[in-house]
Write a protein that holds these residues in place. Structure first.
Motif, PDB file in Angstrom:
ATOM      1  N   MET A   1      -1.157 -14.125  -7.446  1.00 43.55           N
ATOM      2  CA  MET A   1      -2.120 -13.632  -6.465  1.00 43.55           C
ATOM      3  C   MET A   1      -3.148 -14.727  -6.192  1.00 43.55           C
ATOM      4  SD  MET A   1      -4.776 -10.466  -6.766  1.00 43.55           S
ATOM      5  CE  MET A   1      -3.491  -9.247  -6.772  1.00 43.55           C
ATOM      6  N   LYS A   2      -3.242 -15.186  -4.972  1.00 43.15           N
ATOM      7  CA  LYS A   2      -4.167 -16.239  -4.601  1.00 43.15           C
ATOM      8  C   LYS A   2      -5.337 -15.636  -3.826  1.00 43.15           C
ATOM      9  CE  LYS A   2      -1.749 -19.584  -6.358  1.00 43.15           C
ATOM     10  NZ  LYS A   2      -2.231 -20.326  -7.551  1.00 43.15           N
ATOM     11  N   TYR A   3      -6.527 -15.753  -4.415  1.00 43.01           N
ATOM     12  CA  TYR A   3      -7.744 -15.212  -3.810  1.00 43.01           C
ATOM     13  C   TYR A   3      -8.762 -16.330  -3.615  1.00 43.01           C
ATOM     14  CZ  TYR A   3      -7.081 -10.126  -3.983  1.00 43.01           C
ATOM     15  OH  TYR A   3      -6.665  -8.841  -3.748  1.00 43.01           O
ATOM     16  N   TYR A   4      -9.633 -16.156  -2.628  1.00 48.69           N
ATOM     17  CA  TYR A   4     -10.862 -16.935  -2.532  1.00 48.69           C
ATOM     18  C   TYR A   4     -11.987 -16.116  -3.154  1.00 48.69           C
ATOM     19  CZ  TYR A   4      -8.690 -20.125   0.843  1.00 48.69           C
ATOM     20  OH  TYR A   4      -7.870 -21.034   1.451  1.00 48.69           O
ATOM     21  N   GLU A   5     -12.846 -16.800  -3.898  1.00 48.66           N
ATOM     22  CA  GLU A   5     -14.075 -16.193  -4.405  1.00 48.66           C
ATOM     23  C   GLU A   5     -15.221 -16.766  -3.597  1.00 48.66           C
ATOM     24  OE1 GLU A   5     -16.551 -17.073  -8.284  1.00 48.66           O
ATOM     25  OE2 GLU A   5     -14.822 -15.807  -8.772  1.00 48.66           O
ATOM     26  N   VAL A   6     -15.991 -15.902  -2.962  1.00 40.76           N
ATOM     27  CA  VAL A   6     -17.054 -16.338  -2.058  1.00 40.76           C
ATOM     28  C   VAL A   6     -18.396 -15.835  -2.578  1.00 40.76           C
ATOM     29  CG1 VAL A   6     -17.919 -16.287   0.302  1.00 40.76           C
ATOM     30  CG2 VAL A   6     -15.444 -16.305  -0.129  1.00 40.76           C
ATOM     31  N   ASP A   7     -19.308 -16.773  -2.824  1.00 49.14           N
ATOM     32  CA  ASP A   7     -20.676 -16.434  -3.226  1.00 49.14           C
ATOM     33  C   ASP A   7     -21.540 -16.289  -1.978  1.00 49.14           C
ATOM     34  OD1 ASP A   7     -20.627 -16.405  -6.111  1.00 49.14           O
ATOM     35  OD2 ASP A   7     -20.248 -18.551  -6.015  1.00 49.14           O
ATOM     36  N   PHE A   8     -22.029 -15.086  -1.730  1.00 53.81           N
ATOM     37  CA  PHE A   8     -22.922 -14.828  -0.610  1.00 53.81           C
ATOM     38  C   PHE A   8     -24.362 -14.806  -1.123  1.00 53.81           C
ATOM     39  CE2 PHE A   8     -18.966 -12.803   0.820  1.00 53.81           C
ATOM     40  CZ  PHE A   8     -18.850 -13.312   2.112  1.00 53.81           C
ATOM     41  N   HIS A   9     -25.211 -15.667  -0.581  1.00 49.52           N
ATOM     42  CA  HIS A   9     -26.629 -15.719  -0.944  1.00 49.52           C
ATOM     43  C   HIS A   9     -27.432 -15.100   0.201  1.00 49.52           C
ATOM     44  CE1 HIS A   9     -25.675 -18.379  -4.319  1.00 49.52           C
ATOM     45  NE2 HIS A   9     -24.856 -18.996  -3.491  1.00 49.52           N
ATOM     46  N   ILE A  10     -28.154 -14.017  -0.095  1.00 51.20           N
ATOM     47  CA  ILE A  10     -28.893 -13.273   0.921  1.00 51.20           C
ATOM     48  C   ILE A  10     -30.382 -13.488   0.703  1.00 51.20           C
ATOM     49  CG2 ILE A  10     -29.288 -11.005   1.935  1.00 51.20           C
ATOM     50  CD1 ILE A  10     -26.675 -10.078   0.652  1.00 51.20           C
ATOM     51  N   GLU A  11     -31.084 -13.828   1.774  1.00 49.67           N
ATOM     52  CA  GLU A  11     -32.527 -14.048   1.698  1.00 49.67           C
ATOM     53  C   GLU A  11     -33.217 -13.344   2.866  1.00 49.67           C
ATOM     54  OE1 GLU A  11     -36.159 -14.928   0.573  1.00 49.67           O
ATOM     55  OE2 GLU A  11     -34.428 -15.545  -0.636  1.00 49.67           O
ATOM     56  N   PRO A  12     -34.074 -12.346   2.597  1.00 50.32           N
ATOM     57  CA  PRO A  12     -34.314 -11.715   1.296  1.00 50.32           C
ATOM     58  C   PRO A  12     -33.177 -10.752   0.943  1.00 50.32           C
ATOM     59  CG  PRO A  12     -35.593 -10.613   2.993  1.00 50.32           C
ATOM     60  CD  PRO A  12     -34.915 -11.775   3.667  1.00 50.32           C
ATOM     61  N   LEU A 127      -2.513  -8.074 -12.649  1.00 50.00           N
ATOM     62  CA  LEU A 127      -2.710  -9.005 -11.553  1.00 50.00           C
ATOM     63  C   LEU A 127      -2.727  -8.327 -10.191  1.00 50.00           C
ATOM     64  CD1 LEU A 127      -0.444 -11.847 -12.873  1.00 50.00           C
ATOM     65  CD2 LEU A 127      -2.846 -12.115 -12.365  1.00 50.00           C
ATOM     66  N   ALA A 128      -3.295  -7.149 -10.105  1.00 49.16           N
ATOM     67  CA  ALA A 128      -3.386  -6.454  -8.828  1.00 49.16           C
ATOM     68  C   ALA A 128      -4.589  -5.538  -8.847  1.00 49.16           C
ATOM     69  CB  ALA A 128      -2.125  -5.637  -8.563  1.00 49.16           C
ATOM     70  N   PHE A 129      -5.330  -5.515  -7.735  1.00 48.52           N
ATOM     71  CA  PHE A 129      -6.408  -4.552  -7.613  1.00 48.52           C
ATOM     72  C   PHE A 129      -5.799  -3.179  -7.378  1.00 48.52           C
ATOM     73  CE2 PHE A 129      -8.417  -8.530  -6.360  1.00 48.52           C
ATOM     74  CZ  PHE A 129      -9.583  -8.471  -7.083  1.00 48.52           C
ATOM     75  N   GLY A 130      -6.448  -2.152  -7.867  1.00 48.72           N
ATOM     76  CA  GLY A 130      -6.013  -0.813  -7.530  1.00 48.72           C
ATOM     77  C   GLY A 130      -5.659   0.039  -8.714  1.00 48.72           C
ATOM     78  N   THR A 131      -6.663   0.575  -9.382  1.00 52.11           N
ATOM     79  CA  THR A 131      -6.412   1.500 -10.478  1.00 52.11           C
ATOM     80  C   THR A 131      -6.863   2.905 -10.120  1.00 52.11           C
ATOM     81  OG1 THR A 131      -8.483   0.658 -11.400  1.00 52.11           O
ATOM     82  CG2 THR A 131      -6.454  -0.178 -12.340  1.00 52.11           C
ATOM     83  N   GLY A 132      -7.190   3.138  -8.859  1.00 55.87           N
ATOM     84  CA  GLY A 132      -7.535   4.477  -8.425  1.00 55.87           C
ATOM     85  C   GLY A 132      -9.016   4.773  -8.378  1.00 55.87           C
ATOM     86  N   THR A 133      -9.853   3.830  -8.806  1.00 55.27           N
ATOM     87  CA  THR A 133     -11.287   4.112  -8.829  1.00 55.27           C
ATOM     88  C   THR A 133     -11.893   4.053  -7.432  1.00 55.27           C
ATOM     89  OG1 THR A 133     -11.776   1.770  -9.238  1.00 55.27           O
ATOM     90  CG2 THR A 133     -11.547   3.201 -11.152  1.00 55.27           C
ATOM     91  N   HIS A 134     -11.291   3.321  -6.524  1.00 53.06           N
ATOM     92  CA  HIS A 134     -11.918   3.138  -5.227  1.00 53.06           C
ATOM     93  C   HIS A 134     -11.865   4.418  -4.405  1.00 53.06           C
ATOM     94  CE1 HIS A 134     -13.097   1.365  -1.404  1.00 53.06           C
ATOM     95  NE2 HIS A 134     -13.508   0.326  -2.107  1.00 53.06           N
ATOM     96  N   ILE A 181       1.971  -7.707   0.700  1.00 53.26           N
ATOM     97  CA  ILE A 181       2.044  -9.134   0.986  1.00 53.26           C
ATOM     98  C   ILE A 181       1.965  -9.960  -0.289  1.00 53.26           C
ATOM     99  CG2 ILE A 181      -0.452  -9.453   1.290  1.00 53.26           C
ATOM    100  CD1 ILE A 181       0.202 -11.334   3.618  1.00 53.26           C
ATOM    101  N   ASP A 182       1.431  -9.357  -1.344  1.00 54.02           N
ATOM    102  CA  ASP A 182       1.233 -10.060  -2.610  1.00 54.02           C
ATOM    103  C   ASP A 182       2.405  -9.796  -3.554  1.00 54.02           C
ATOM    104  OD1 ASP A 182      -0.516 -11.494  -4.593  1.00 54.02           O
ATOM    105  OD2 ASP A 182      -0.282  -9.572  -5.603  1.00 54.02           O
ATOM    106  N   GLU A 183       3.029 -10.856  -4.063  1.00 53.70           N
ATOM    107  CA  GLU A 183       4.204 -10.716  -4.919  1.00 53.70           C
ATOM    108  C   GLU A 183       3.874  -9.970  -6.215  1.00 53.70           C
ATOM    109  OE1 GLU A 183       7.665 -13.492  -7.058  1.00 53.70           O
ATOM    110  OE2 GLU A 183       6.010 -14.412  -5.940  1.00 53.70           O
ATOM    111  N   TRP A 184       2.690 -10.269  -6.807  1.00 51.23           N
ATOM    112  CA  TRP A 184       2.309  -9.604  -8.048  1.00 51.23           C
ATOM    113  C   TRP A 184       2.160  -8.100  -7.830  1.00 51.23           C
ATOM    114  CZ3 TRP A 184       2.927 -11.563 -12.623  1.00 51.23           C
ATOM    115  CH2 TRP A 184       2.858 -12.940 -12.805  1.00 51.23           C
ATOM    116  N   SER A 185       1.595  -7.723  -6.684  1.00 48.83           N
ATOM    117  CA  SER A 185       1.432  -6.297  -6.393  1.00 48.83           C
ATOM    118  C   SER A 185       2.786  -5.614  -6.261  1.00 48.83           C
ATOM    119  CB  SER A 185       0.622  -6.109  -5.110  1.00 48.83           C
ATOM    120  OG  SER A 185      -0.708  -6.553  -5.283  1.00 48.83           O
ATOM    121  N   SER A 186       3.722  -6.272  -5.594  1.00 47.33           N
ATOM    122  CA  SER A 186       5.052  -5.692  -5.438  1.00 47.33           C
ATOM    123  C   SER A 186       5.707  -5.469  -6.788  1.00 47.33           C
ATOM    124  CB  SER A 186       5.920  -6.613  -4.570  1.00 47.33           C
ATOM    125  OG  SER A 186       5.354  -6.806  -3.302  1.00 47.33           O
TER     126      SER A 186
END
Length: 289
Positions: A1-12, A127-134, A181-186
């Motif tokens: 699973m290939k993800y981007y991690e994005v840090d969002f800085h909000i001011e204020p 290696l997959a999001f989705g355990t039912g909490t969402h 689309i994600d092989e790990w999820s499949s």
């Protein structure tokens, strides 16, 4: 699973700004967020990331005087559910106890007895999001509980860990076709289907909605828990593989997205029948008249 991690800085930084940012970023493909001291961390599958959409949304951020900067890095290819795999998670109760999603390896003996009277789904998330909490997963499960699935065929689009397809089979569906689309999820969907002893009713594919151009099967039900833009893109393909009077259940978007998805459905000859909302997340059910 290939993800981007994005840090969002909000001011204020404020709770309202974080909530709005998450909603806007979801339109650019983001599916998971973590709170940070000065904003949010967002995670997006690399093939789904639309930087142009993200920049456009942030340029016209609706809170005056709020400025947002972000930094993109390739996320470590790791087991995102490592903590849950090691420690387990509390059973997730859906629709006042009609369904329970649980991690069977860590379920305390004191809680096992409650599974006997409920529709039980065991999830082993690798290696997959989705355990039912969402909220979106829970709303789609609620929708499935209310539908007559006996002897019906169902398509699970963007299956993740396979919860929705597994639930459908346990509710009487005679067959489920799932893709991600994600092989790990499949692979994880197949693994969880085996755990729940429904694998002989489930067919899993790896890819996107273009896979539907090459199958002859038609479906009584289609469920898709993805983000709004992907849903709008894929709805015409969903429509092509629906049987007469079939049902389309969509989630993965926010309450304010309901009108545009409903409009798209109407253009495709579908009628919006029901909708659910939890914490600003939404789920809709559309059907061919």
């Amino acid at each position: 699973m290939k993800y981007y991690e994005v840090d969002f800085h909000i001011e204020p930084c404020s709770n309202d700004a974080c909530d709005i940012l998450a909603a806007l970023a979801a339109e650019a493909g983001f599916d998971t967020f973590e709170e940070a001291d000065d904003g949010l961390k967002g995670y997006v599958q690399q093939p789904l990331f639309d930087k142009e959409v993200l920049d456009q949304k942030l340029q016209f951020f609706p809170i005056e005087g709020t400025h947002i900067k972000y930094n993109i890095e390739e996320a470590e290819d790791k087991d995102w559910n490592e903590q849950w795999e090691q420690e387990g998670f509390d059973p997730i109760i859906i629709a006042d106890g009609q369904m329970v999603i649980h991690d069977g390896r860590h379920l305390p003996d004191s809680q096992r007895s409650m599974l006997n009277s409920q529709l039980s789904i065991e999830i082993d998330a690798h290696l997959a999001f989705g355990t039912g909490t969402h909220e979106t997963t829970q709303m789609v499960c609620t929708a499935l509980l209310e539908e007559p699935l006996e002897n019906k065929n169902l398509l699970d689009a963007g299956c993740g860990t396979g919860i929705l397809g597994i639930a459908a089979i346990k509710l009487g569906a005679k067959g489920v076709t799932a893709y991600d689309i994600d092989e790990w999820s499949s692979k994880n969907t197949q693994h969880n289907a085996i755990i729940n002893q429904v694998d002989h009713h489930l067919k899993i594919m790896c890819g996107d909605a273009s896979l539907l151009d090459h199958i002859d099967e038609r479906f009584d039900y289609i469920v898709a828990n993805i983000n709004r833009n992907i849903l709008l893109q894929d709805m015409p393909r969903f429509r092509q593989v629906m049987k007469p009077h079939a049902t389309l259940i969509l989630s993965g978007f926010y309450t304010e997205d309901i009108p545009i998805l409903g409009k798209k459905g109407k253009e495709l000859g579908l009628t919006l029948i029901k909708q659910w909302e939890i914490n600003h997340w939404a789920c809709i059910l559309m059907r061919e008249p």
